[in-house]
Design a protein around this motif. Sequence first.
Motif, PDB file in Angstrom:
ATOM      1  N   ILE A  33     -33.672  12.973   4.675  1.00 36.22           N
ATOM      2  CA  ILE A  33     -34.111  13.152   6.064  1.00 36.22           C
ATOM      3  C   ILE A  33     -33.614  12.009   6.925  1.00 36.22           C
ATOM      4  O   ILE A  33     -33.159  12.202   8.064  1.00 36.22           O
ATOM      5  CB  ILE A  33     -35.648  13.269   6.137  1.00 36.22           C
ATOM      6  N   ILE A 385     -43.233  13.407  13.256  1.00 34.06           N
ATOM      7  CA  ILE A 385     -42.095  14.330  13.174  1.00 34.06           C
ATOM      8  C   ILE A 385     -42.220  15.482  14.187  1.00 34.06           C
ATOM      9  O   ILE A 385     -41.258  15.771  14.919  1.00 34.06           O
ATOM     10  CB  ILE A 385     -41.918  14.875  11.741  1.00 34.06           C
ATOM     11  N   SER A 401     -39.596   9.498   9.594  1.00 33.41           N
ATOM     12  CA  SER A 401     -38.835   9.630   8.346  1.00 33.41           C
ATOM     13  C   SER A 401     -39.078   8.427   7.436  1.00 33.41           C
ATOM     14  O   SER A 401     -39.247   8.581   6.215  1.00 33.41           O
ATOM     15  CB  SER A 401     -37.343   9.750   8.648  1.00 33.41           C
TER      16      SER A 401
END
Length: 429
Positions: A33, A385, A401
């Motif tokens: 990610i 997120i 992340s």
Amino acid sequence: MNDLKTNNAPHSSVVVPHFIFGAISLFVLAVLIILADENIFGVYFNGKLLAITHMAVLGWAIMIVFGALYQLIPIVFETKLYSEKLAKFTFWSLVISVLLLTYSFWEGAFSNLLVYAALLMFFSLLLFAFNVLFSYKNSVLKNNSSRFIITAVFWLLITGLLGVLMALNFKFNFFSEIHLHYLKIHATIGLIGWFSFLIIGVGSTLLPMFLISHKLNHKKLSISYYLMNSGLIGLIFNWFLLQLIIVTLVSWILIIVGILFFLSFIYDSYKKRIRKKLDIGMQYSMLAIGGVVVPIVISLIVLIGFNFNFELLSRITTLYGFSIIFGFITTLILGQTYKTLPFIIWLEKYKNLVGKTKTPLPRELYSEKVATIQFYIYLLFILLIPIGLLLNNTIIVKVGSYALLVVSILYNINVLKIIFHKVKNIENE
């Protein structure tokens, strides 16, 4: 603990490798990610996002679920696992296919390596299904929970089969619709047909047991089962043949109402619980159950058809997948790890010592302090997120992340602490 049918439990060597690889996969997932950077904001059919999704679903979630289910079959089916050797072989087949699939998507090798990876993955799923189905065949207990699990396995095979066909289509181009159309079906069957049915099947047994709840209305589970199956079959039939908005809407409502019946069952279990204080595992689990509302709301917004531009719709779709994979599935897995894995290891190391010496409680096999810190950092992750995606803000997503990276490290610390726990020399009482 006597209720857990420990005499039928498989050897820990069947289960533990799944938790180890799953924990490592969570760390790899966090790294991917971070490396994906702005690809997170791209259309949901891009290589980096597909690699992340498949690592999340297959390397992390399915790996932990397979391991846990091998341990839980004696509870839900009241029988031994059909074949421990087959389970071990399936594990290695699954590991190889997960790595190949993730690499194929990340590097964009859609026409060659992806085909072989998808075929190997489907083969692994067939082996798993064979083991579960034959275990069920030997079972004397046929109830709502086992019915959900067997149906989930059926939907898992359909998901895998469609995945193979999509991989082959990259090479031979035989589908009549664009790839995104089949990706939508593939994802829906996997997330609803496989994961949701499995979670309801296992959760309807474990959550009341951990909460110590009795006299529950199991008819709600039967209603949930038929509504969700009807809705999912309706969606698939419509998307393949009719493509009518009204059929999609009605089918989706059936699924949502079915999920609400399950939530009502869990809420009843929570209200009637004898164990009032929730440990860290149950805090995660209750957060996951409450988090189901988020994808329901997002899906209805998309179905109603607000005039989103394509870029915003892509981010909302990504958010929908995130809310299911991380808001619901991952949150529940993190919680249930702290309920199942410590008991599995405790059972292996202390079963023969019970009544002879003092033994630690299963929850004493991990650091509750580390688990609690992990919980609050994970809350930060599942908040940042979505905010970053909606605002199209790379900095917020980046911070989120790194929060997941910290969570994965803390999770690995506790998982390894549990697995490599050494029996202490405890004096006889």
